[in-house]
Design a protein around this motif. Structure first.
Motif, PDB file in Angstrom:
ATOM      1  N   HIS A   3      32.841 -23.900  -3.955  1.00  0.00           N
ATOM      2  CA  HIS A   3      33.639 -23.210  -2.946  1.00  0.00           C
ATOM      3  C   HIS A   3      34.988 -23.915  -2.730  1.00  0.00           C
ATOM      4  CE1 HIS A   3      32.995 -26.419  -0.039  1.00  0.00           C
ATOM      5  NE2 HIS A   3      31.729 -26.436  -0.452  1.00  0.00           N
ATOM      6  N   LEU A  22      36.045 -21.421   5.299  1.00  0.00           N
ATOM      7  CA  LEU A  22      37.175 -21.839   4.481  1.00  0.00           C
ATOM      8  C   LEU A  22      38.422 -22.004   5.338  1.00  0.00           C
ATOM      9  CD1 LEU A  22      36.962 -19.607   1.272  1.00  0.00           C
ATOM     10  CD2 LEU A  22      36.088 -21.931   1.606  1.00  0.00           C
ATOM     11  N   ALA A  30      40.150 -19.746  -3.434  1.00  0.00           N
ATOM     12  CA  ALA A  30      39.198 -18.723  -3.870  1.00  0.00           C
ATOM     13  C   ALA A  30      39.913 -17.607  -4.616  1.00  0.00           C
ATOM     14  CB  ALA A  30      38.436 -18.173  -2.670  1.00  0.00           C
ATOM     15  N   THR A  56      34.109 -17.732  -0.372  1.00  0.00           N
ATOM     16  CA  THR A  56      34.727 -17.992  -1.674  1.00  0.00           C
ATOM     17  C   THR A  56      34.406 -16.872  -2.650  1.00  0.00           C
ATOM     18  OG1 THR A  56      34.618 -20.396  -1.345  1.00  0.00           O
ATOM     19  CG2 THR A  56      34.823 -19.624  -3.613  1.00  0.00           C
ATOM     20  N   ALA A 170      36.878 -25.383  -5.709  1.00  0.00           N
ATOM     21  CA  ALA A 170      37.119 -24.116  -6.409  1.00  0.00           C
ATOM     22  C   ALA A 170      37.115 -24.264  -7.927  1.00  0.00           C
ATOM     23  CB  ALA A 170      38.420 -23.472  -5.946  1.00  0.00           C
TER      24      ALA A 170
END
Length: 207
Positions: A3, A22, A30, A56, A170
């Protein structure tokens, strides 16, 4: 896939705690990851049930016009220090009453066993492979579970130095299959330009 950056102003180890979402930068990460997958043959998107993983997955699912499935086997590992600060020099690790928890770094004693993590993650990835049979699947999870799975598949010892994990925010760790057998592992950091701006990456508290 791991994520993106999480909004965590108190700098705690958030683990499996709810309502850790997030950050704005994490949302951009993302999107960058989703854009890097454009044109791939993705037919299945599944994520850990934790907020940061589900969020994400949103731009990835949108990229391929898919719904997001959830798999609890992709969840973050449990940890005794969840909700506590663990910064070097000023966190819970400096308090002698917690030291007994650190007695066994190999299992480890402070949380979910590495072998348990590896086995549940492998089962989740196999389930995603079946769901996307003949195509590609994206699984959104967390740093320690992803890295543990990778070491498990590479037949390396599971206990390790966290500072040496190759699993940035990510980032995408890809497992290539022939039938049910993993035949290759690839790694990419499509949001590296954003990770360079991340306070989480600099303080190594992301999970």
């Amino acid at each position: 896939m791991r994520h993106g950056e999480v909004f965590n102003p108190d700098q705690v180890l958030y683990g499996r705690l709810p309502d850790f979402h997030l950050s704005e930068l994490g949302k951009q990460m993302a999107v960058a990851a989703a854009e890097s997958l454009a044109g791939r043959d993705v037919t299945h998107v599944v994520a850990s049930p934790l907020d940061r993983a589900q969020e994400t997955a949103v731009p990835i699912a949108a990229e391929f016009d898919l719904k997001i499935a959830s798999d609890v086997r992709l969840i973050e590992s449990s940890n005794y220090f969840e909700g506590k600060k663990v910064s070097v020099g000023d966190g819970a690790l400096t308090n002698p009453r917690h030291w007994w928890v650190l007695r066994d770094p190999i299992t480890p004693s402070w949380g979910e066993a590495y072998l348990v993590i590896a086995q549940r993650m492998f089962a989740a990835v196999q389930a995603a492979r079946v769901a996307a049979e003949g195509h590609e699947a994206v699984c959104v999870s967390h740093q320690l579970p992803i890295w543990t799975l990778r070491r498990y598949i590479e037949k390396k010892r599971l206990w390790h130095d966290p500072r040496r994990r190759e699993c940035a925010l990510a980032s995408i760790t890809s497992f290539r299959f022939e039938d049910s057998k993993v035949v290759g592992i690839d790694y990419a950091e499509p949001a590296a330009h954003l990770v360079a701006l991340s306070a989480t990456a600099k303080t190594a508290k992301g999970a």
